[in-house]
Design an enzyme around this catalytic site. Structure first.
Site, PDB file in Angstrom:
ATOM      1  N   TYR A  33      28.352 -29.955  31.881  1.00  0.00           N
ATOM      2  CA  TYR A  33      26.895 -29.936  31.831  1.00  0.00           C
ATOM      3  C   TYR A  33      26.343 -31.237  32.377  1.00  0.00           C
ATOM      4  O   TYR A  33      27.081 -32.207  32.549  1.00  0.00           O
ATOM      5  CB  TYR A  33      26.390 -29.674  30.405  1.00  0.00           C
ATOM      6  CG  TYR A  33      26.559 -30.821  29.428  1.00  0.00           C
ATOM      7  CD1 TYR A  33      27.803 -31.169  28.926  1.00  0.00           C
ATOM      8  CD2 TYR A  33      25.450 -31.565  29.013  1.00  0.00           C
ATOM      9  CE1 TYR A  33      27.939 -32.215  28.030  1.00  0.00           C
ATOM     10  CE2 TYR A  33      25.580 -32.610  28.114  1.00  0.00           C
ATOM     11  CZ  TYR A  33      26.835 -32.932  27.626  1.00  0.00           C
ATOM     12  OH  TYR A  33      26.973 -33.976  26.747  1.00  0.00           O
ATOM     13  N   ARG A  52      27.907 -37.085  39.397  1.00  0.00           N
ATOM     14  CA  ARG A  52      28.777 -36.890  38.219  1.00  0.00           C
ATOM     15  C   ARG A  52      29.062 -35.407  37.998  1.00  0.00           C
ATOM     16  O   ARG A  52      30.179 -35.034  37.616  1.00  0.00           O
ATOM     17  CB  ARG A  52      28.144 -37.514  36.977  1.00  0.00           C
ATOM     18  CG  ARG A  52      29.095 -37.467  35.783  1.00  0.00           C
ATOM     19  CD  ARG A  52      28.563 -38.218  34.589  1.00  0.00           C
ATOM     20  NE  ARG A  52      27.318 -37.625  34.119  1.00  0.00           N
ATOM     21  CZ  ARG A  52      26.519 -38.190  33.221  1.00  0.00           C
ATOM     22  NH1 ARG A  52      26.832 -39.364  32.705  1.00  0.00           N
ATOM     23  NH2 ARG A  52      25.414 -37.597  32.844  1.00  0.00           N
ATOM     24  N   ARG A 100      39.944 -12.768  27.977  1.00  0.00           N
ATOM     25  CA  ARG A 100      40.397 -13.991  27.329  1.00  0.00           C
ATOM     26  C   ARG A 100      41.882 -14.280  27.616  1.00  0.00           C
ATOM     27  O   ARG A 100      42.759 -13.485  27.261  1.00  0.00           O
ATOM     28  CB  ARG A 100      40.168 -13.945  25.815  1.00  0.00           C
ATOM     29  CG  ARG A 100      40.413 -15.298  25.156  1.00  0.00           C
ATOM     30  CD  ARG A 100      40.086 -15.297  23.667  1.00  0.00           C
ATOM     31  NE  ARG A 100      40.261 -16.633  23.105  1.00  0.00           N
ATOM     32  CZ  ARG A 100      41.431 -17.143  22.761  1.00  0.00           C
ATOM     33  NH1 ARG A 100      42.534 -16.426  22.878  1.00  0.00           N
ATOM     34  NH2 ARG A 100      41.524 -18.379  22.282  1.00  0.00           N
ATOM     35  N   HIS A 102      44.126 -18.210  28.273  1.00  0.00           N
ATOM     36  CA  HIS A 102      43.915 -19.648  28.437  1.00  0.00           C
ATOM     37  C   HIS A 102      43.945 -20.066  29.907  1.00  0.00           C
ATOM     38  O   HIS A 102      43.165 -20.902  30.331  1.00  0.00           O
ATOM     39  CB  HIS A 102      44.965 -20.442  27.645  1.00  0.00           C
ATOM     40  CG  HIS A 102      44.774 -20.354  26.166  1.00  0.00           C
ATOM     41  ND1 HIS A 102      44.899 -19.177  25.473  1.00  0.00           N
ATOM     42  CD2 HIS A 102      44.465 -21.301  25.241  1.00  0.00           C
ATOM     43  CE1 HIS A 102      44.672 -19.391  24.192  1.00  0.00           C
ATOM     44  NE2 HIS A 102      44.408 -20.675  24.020  1.00  0.00           N
ATOM     45  N   LYS A 149      32.176 -34.602  31.815  1.00  0.00           N
ATOM     46  CA  LYS A 149      31.065 -34.240  30.925  1.00  0.00           C
ATOM     47  C   LYS A 149      31.189 -32.761  30.549  1.00  0.00           C
ATOM     48  O   LYS A 149      30.472 -31.901  31.071  1.00  0.00           O
ATOM     49  CB  LYS A 149      29.718 -34.548  31.605  1.00  0.00           C
ATOM     50  CG  LYS A 149      28.555 -34.599  30.624  1.00  0.00           C
ATOM     51  CD  LYS A 149      27.347 -35.237  31.262  1.00  0.00           C
ATOM     52  CE  LYS A 149      26.078 -35.090  30.448  1.00  0.00           C
ATOM     53  NZ  LYS A 149      26.062 -35.804  29.176  1.00  0.00           N
ATOM     54  N   GLU A 182      31.650 -45.705  22.723  1.00  0.00           N
ATOM     55  CA  GLU A 182      30.295 -45.291  23.136  1.00  0.00           C
ATOM     56  C   GLU A 182      29.684 -44.510  21.985  1.00  0.00           C
ATOM     57  O   GLU A 182      30.324 -44.282  20.951  1.00  0.00           O
ATOM     58  CB  GLU A 182      30.359 -44.438  24.409  1.00  0.00           C
ATOM     59  CG  GLU A 182      31.100 -43.129  24.224  1.00  0.00           C
ATOM     60  CD  GLU A 182      31.150 -42.265  25.482  1.00  0.00           C
ATOM     61  OE1 GLU A 182      30.206 -42.317  26.286  1.00  0.00           O
ATOM     62  OE2 GLU A 182      32.144 -41.534  25.628  1.00  0.00           O
ATOM     63  N   LEU A 207      32.208 -41.663  28.757  1.00  0.00           N
ATOM     64  CA  LEU A 207      31.431 -41.040  29.817  1.00  0.00           C
ATOM     65  C   LEU A 207      30.794 -42.119  30.676  1.00  0.00           C
ATOM     66  O   LEU A 207      30.285 -43.112  30.145  1.00  0.00           O
ATOM     67  CB  LEU A 207      30.331 -40.149  29.213  1.00  0.00           C
ATOM     68  CG  LEU A 207      29.578 -39.345  30.261  1.00  0.00           C
ATOM     69  CD1 LEU A 207      30.439 -38.193  30.785  1.00  0.00           C
ATOM     70  CD2 LEU A 207      28.278 -38.806  29.711  1.00  0.00           C
TER      71      LEU A 207
HETATM   72  N1  PLP Z   1      27.990 -40.910  26.414  1.00  0.00           N
HETATM   73  C1  PLP Z   1      27.973 -39.641  25.953  1.00  0.00           C
HETATM   74  C2  PLP Z   1      29.097 -39.175  25.110  1.00  0.00           C
HETATM   75  C3  PLP Z   1      26.910 -38.778  26.284  1.00  0.00           C
HETATM   76  O1  PLP Z   1      26.916 -37.508  25.836  1.00  0.00           O
HETATM   77  C4  PLP Z   1      25.841 -39.271  27.065  1.00  0.00           C
HETATM   78  C5  PLP Z   1      24.707 -38.415  27.421  1.00  0.00           C
HETATM   79  O2  PLP Z   1      24.594 -37.287  27.056  1.00  0.00           O
HETATM   80  C6  PLP Z   1      25.893 -40.592  27.517  1.00  0.00           C
HETATM   81  C7  PLP Z   1      26.982 -41.381  27.177  1.00  0.00           C
HETATM   82  C8  PLP Z   1      24.803 -41.155  28.377  1.00  0.00           C
HETATM   83  O3  PLP Z   1      24.913 -40.639  29.667  1.00  0.00           O
HETATM   84  P1  PLP Z   1      23.656 -40.532  30.644  1.00  0.00           P
HETATM   85  O4  PLP Z   1      23.080 -41.896  30.738  1.00  0.00           O
HETATM   86  O5  PLP Z   1      24.243 -40.078  31.918  1.00  0.00           O
HETATM   87  O6  PLP Z   1      22.716 -39.565  30.027  1.00  0.00           O
END
Ligand code: PLP
Length: 287
Positions: A33, A52, A100, A102, A149, A182, A207
């Site tokens: 996403y 990304r 379904r 995997h 993501k 994070e 991320l």
């Molecule tokens: N880290 C995580 C786990 C996130 O889910 C997000 C945003 O959803 C971020 C960092 C921040 O990312 P961005 O600045 O691209 O929104």
């Protein structure tokens, strides 16, 4: 309220927007996403989010469902139909629908694409930033590819819920070395005792936040020193300031970690200035 969603080629009322029960996003979290902040009806940080998205899809060998230009048109048309100017645009792309199993479905199975838009009350979010927010820490327990993501966000959801239950807005994951990785949906930053901005490097399992990357530029342009270096929760509490970044939070001051104040327990001038500068730049470069 978002009223119209885009689902696999159609714009439909949200109440009728459905995906198949054998969608791989639903069954295996086999989906990625992206989230764009929307300023005056325009997508913030477009290049960073598209790059990304393409990387996340590439890492999972899911086809880009359409060209960047076509996807931009779909995102913008969803925004237009919802008549939202300030908000968030959500895009999800899964590996598609298949019986379904995997292992991947047959080549050529079309990815599923969903877009929704939600309104953000900028007055309320500015007021929240001016007050600052609390975070709590939570042991890092996610898989080893947090750079992708994906919608596999169960540890993030559980950590966020734990935060909410004690009145905090975000959870900071802390790894086995005692370092903050994070937030559950944001990147974590401090302004350390020397006035240096610090945020974890992207060699770590985090991320690669698009807001984080833009803010590194913004901060350096403003003459601030930025180091991509991790910190502990104790260092955050002893820091001058702390804040989080993300498409949803933009730049949001953190005033307490695990119930103990950061600095003097109020939003700091650096975070507030960076918030203003980031928003100015995001508005100027939005498409
Ligand atoms: N880290 C995580 C786990 C996130 O889910 C997000 C945003 O959803 C971020 C960092 C921040 O990312 P961005 O600045 O691209 O929104």
């Amino acid at each position: 309220m978002s009223r119209i969603a885009y689902v696999n080629g159609r714009f439909v009322p949200k109440s009728e927007a459905v995906v198949h029960i054998e969608d791989r996003g639903y069954q295996f979290a086999d989906a990625v996403y992206e989230v764009w902040a929307l300023f005056d009806g325009k997508l913030a940080d477009p290049e960073g989010h598209f790059a990304r998205l393409e990387r996340s899809l590439g890492e999972l060998a899911i086809d880009m469902p359409m060209s960047r230009a076509a996807l931009t048109a779909v995102l913008k048309e969803t925004v237009r139909r919802n008549r939202i100017r300030e908000g968030l645009v959500y895009l999800q792309v899964s590996r598609g629908v298949a019986k379904r199993d995997h292992a991947f479905p047959a080549p050529g199975t079309p990815p599923s694409v969903v877009v929704t838009v939600s309104r953000v009350d900028r007055v309320a979010t500015e007021a929240r930033a001016a007050k600052g927010v609390s975070v709590v820490t939570s042991p890092e327990n996610r898989w080893g590819r947090c750079d992708i993501k994906t919608v596999g966000l169960l540890p993030n959801a559980l950590a966020k819920q734990k935060a909410r239950e004690v009145g905090a807005v975000e959870a900071w994951f802390v790894d086995e070395l005692g370092l903050v990785t994070e937030g559950a949906s944001s990147n974590a930053w401090i302004v350390d005792r020397d006035g240096v901005l610090r945020t974890r490097d992207t060699q770590a399992n985090i991320l690669r936040g698009v807001t984080r990357l833009s803010l590194i530029d913004v901060a350096r342009e403003a003459g601030l020193k930025v180091e991509e270096r991790p910190f502990t929760p104790d260092e955050a509490r002893a820091a001058k300031e702390a804040f989080i970044t993300g498409a949803g939070t933009l730049v949001l001051p953190v005033i307490a970690v695990d119930g103990k104040p950061v600095g003097d327990g109020a939003p700091g001038p650096v975070a507030m200035k960076l918030r203003r500068l980031y928003i100015e730049r995001a508005k100027a470069t939005a498409v």
